[in-house]
Enzyme design. Structure first.
Site, PDB file in Angstrom:
ATOM      1  N   CYS A  75       0.821  -1.216   0.000  1.00  0.00           N
ATOM      2  CA  CYS A  75       0.000   0.000   0.000  1.00  0.00           C
ATOM      3  C   CYS A  75       0.860   1.274   0.000  1.00  0.00           C
ATOM      4  CB  CYS A  75      -0.990  -0.037   1.161  1.00  0.00           C
ATOM      5  SG  CYS A  75      -2.293   1.192   0.992  1.00  0.00           S
ATOM      6  N   HIS A 127      -3.419  -5.262   1.701  1.00  0.00           N
ATOM      7  CA  HIS A 127      -2.763  -5.485   3.001  1.00  0.00           C
ATOM      8  C   HIS A 127      -2.795  -6.957   3.416  1.00  0.00           C
ATOM      9  CE1 HIS A 127      -2.320  -1.228   3.910  1.00  0.00           C
ATOM     10  NE2 HIS A 127      -3.532  -1.054   3.414  1.00  0.00           N
ATOM     11  N   GLU A 175      -0.995  -8.215   5.496  1.00  0.00           N
ATOM     12  CA  GLU A 175      -0.699  -8.238   6.944  1.00  0.00           C
ATOM     13  C   GLU A 175      -1.960  -8.102   7.788  1.00  0.00           C
ATOM     14  OE1 GLU A 175      -0.228  -5.710   4.969  1.00  0.00           O
ATOM     15  OE2 GLU A 175      -0.598  -3.814   6.009  1.00  0.00           O
TER      16      GLU A 175
END
Lengths: 294, 193
Positions: free
Chosen positions: B79, B170, B172
């Site tokens: 991002c 994302h 994560e």
């Protein structure tokens, strides 16, 4: 199929703000200064909290012109405040496309009993809290981010410290409890049981928690990070100081490098006069924004 | 021995990357200053606000140090990290680290209300991957040396160029560590060279 407004994207947006500073601004020019200084987001307002205090009367959602002006001026996220319980102000801000709504005690509450049911909004909400009961109730209503309330517009960090310490102490207590004790704790805190169970499992709040309400200096911001805040909101502190641009940059750097005391010493040199600030003892109960609506 | 991967720790979703990397078998370190880069085998540029990260990178000469580090060590940006790695950013004068031959558009899908989750196919990583897009950028076009790894509705959302890996979403923020495992493997391979 793409899904919008999920908990993951609403809470995730706040995750991206971690370690950062969100600054109150009242026009495009201030928003640019905040962005250039490294703010992770700006809060578009008609007046900063200390001016709301001075003005008195009913404080409402900002004029949409101001919010729009700020949204057009910067590429970082723009937040805006609605009154507690004011469903329509929130829907208006959502329709305008603001990135986050703060259902905020800084404005005069529209509902003295109920907060907005935030679960069925696409836009995420941040809400204030003074203790874990409040924090958990707001999460239960669908808040995707929290901030400890402090006492807005005072430039006095004492309440912010008190609230963050209390919330974190109460989280530690929950984590240390056995599950069969949680229901009684939920009753005593006035907190939804499911949220407490989630906190126990995660070992932390399920959403990001910033500190707010009284941050006036770089050292104040670093203190809140040291006490475990995920980031800080700075309201009146920046644009009520003598040199807002320098002040804003110093607060951003102090928040990132909150354990680098030599740097904070450097940053704090020659910043000029901070905002004057208020002693809590001079405030009557009616003056305390943080006591509005629990 | 496990590879050691840094996560740029100035601002953003830092612990989430640390967790995903450790789950993938790497050791980790949060990087806030130049000396923190020492002894690292790879670096992750996390999601957050790219303007904020850039301003903070200019402190402590971290910007130049990361550019030097990236000359021969793998870097993975998500991002905001993708924006930092791009050689060209639409509507903006200069790039940041300019590591990858990609042209990117910031906040390309719209503001936060347009943020979304979608199922993605990622070349060499997964047939189904939950892409979490938050005020996400996408890649408008890529140079000849860039491999496109994933598209969402024709928009490029993941790419690889040599020892650089990037995505607009994302990974994560999910429990799925396959993207991080892929990067850890890239770091291991770079180390064996």
């Amino acid at each position: 199929m793409a899904q919008t407004g999920t908990d993951r994207v609403k809470r995730g947006m706040a995750e991206m703000q971690k370690g950062g500073v969100i600054m109150d601004v009242v026009n495009a020019e201030q928003a640019k200064i905040a962005e250039d200084a490294g703010a992770v987001a700006v809060m578009a307002l008609e007046r900063v909290p200390s001016d709301i205090r001075a003005a008195g009367g009913v404080a409402r959602m900002a004029d949409p012109t101001i919010v729009e002006e700020v949204m057009n001026a910067v590429s970082i996220p723009v937040m805006a405040k609605c009154r507690i319980g004011h469903i329509v102000e929130a829907r208006v801000l959502e329709a305008m496309g603001v990135d986050y709504i703060d259902e905020s005690e800084v404005l005069t509450p529209a509902d003295d009993r109920f907060h907005i049911d935030k679960r069925n909004f696409t836009v995420p909400f941040v809400c204030g809290c003074r203790n874990l009961g409040e924090a958990a109730r707001r999460i239960g209503e669908g808040a995707s981010m929290l901030r400890t309330k402090g006492e807005p517009g005072t430039g006095n960090i004492v309440e912010a410290v008190k609230h963050l310490r209390l919330v974190n102490a109460q989280i530690r207590k929950i984590v240390g409890m056995s599950e069969d004790e949680l229901m009684t704790e939920a009753k005593e805190l006035g907190a939804p049981f499911d949220v407490l169970l989630e906190i126990k499992k995660l070992g932390r709040l399920p959403v990001v928690n910033f500190a707010a309400g009284g941050v006036a200096t770089p050292a104040d911001a670093a203190l809140m990070m040291h006490l475990g805040a995920d980031g800080v909101f700075v309201g009146s502190g920046i644009f009520k100081s003598a040199n807002p641009s320098k002040y804003a940059k110093a607060i951003v750097e102090a928040t990132t490098h909150y354990e680098d005391y030599e740097l904070i010493a450097e940053l704090s040199k020659g910043l000029g006069e901070p905002m004057k600030g208020l002693d809590m003892a001079t405030l009557t109960e009616a003056d305390r924004m943080s006591l509005r609506s629990e | 021995m496990a590879v050691k991967i840094g996560v740029l720790g100035l601002q953003g979703a830092i612990p989430e990357h640390v967790k995903a990397l450790e789950k993938s078998g790497a050791e980790t370190r949060i990087v806030k200053r130049v000396d923190h880069l020492e002894g690292l085998d790879g670096l992750v540029l996390p999601g957050g606000e790219s303007t904020t990260m850039r301003r903070l990178m200019d402190q402590y000469q971290l910007f130049d140090a990361i550019k030097r580090f990236a000359e021969n060590k793998p870097v993975f940006g998500t991002c905001a990290g993708l924006i930092l790695m791009a050689k060209q950013i639409e509507g903006q004068k200069g790039p940041h680290l300019a590591l990858m031959d990609i042209n990117v558009r910031r906040n390309a899908f719209g503001r936060q209300v347009a943020s979304f989750e979608a199922d993605l196919k990622i070349e060499g990583i997964a047939d189904h991957f939950n892409g979490v897009f938050i005020r996400a950028p996408y890649i408008l076009d890529v140079g000849p040396d860039v491999d496109v790894l994933s598209r969402y509705e024709d928009k490029i959302v993941a790419a690889k160029q040599g020892h650089f890996l990037t995505c607009a979403f994302h990974p994560e923020l999910t429990d799925d560590a396959r993207f991080h495992q892929y990067f850890v493997k890239m770091v291991e391979e770079a180390q064996n060279k």
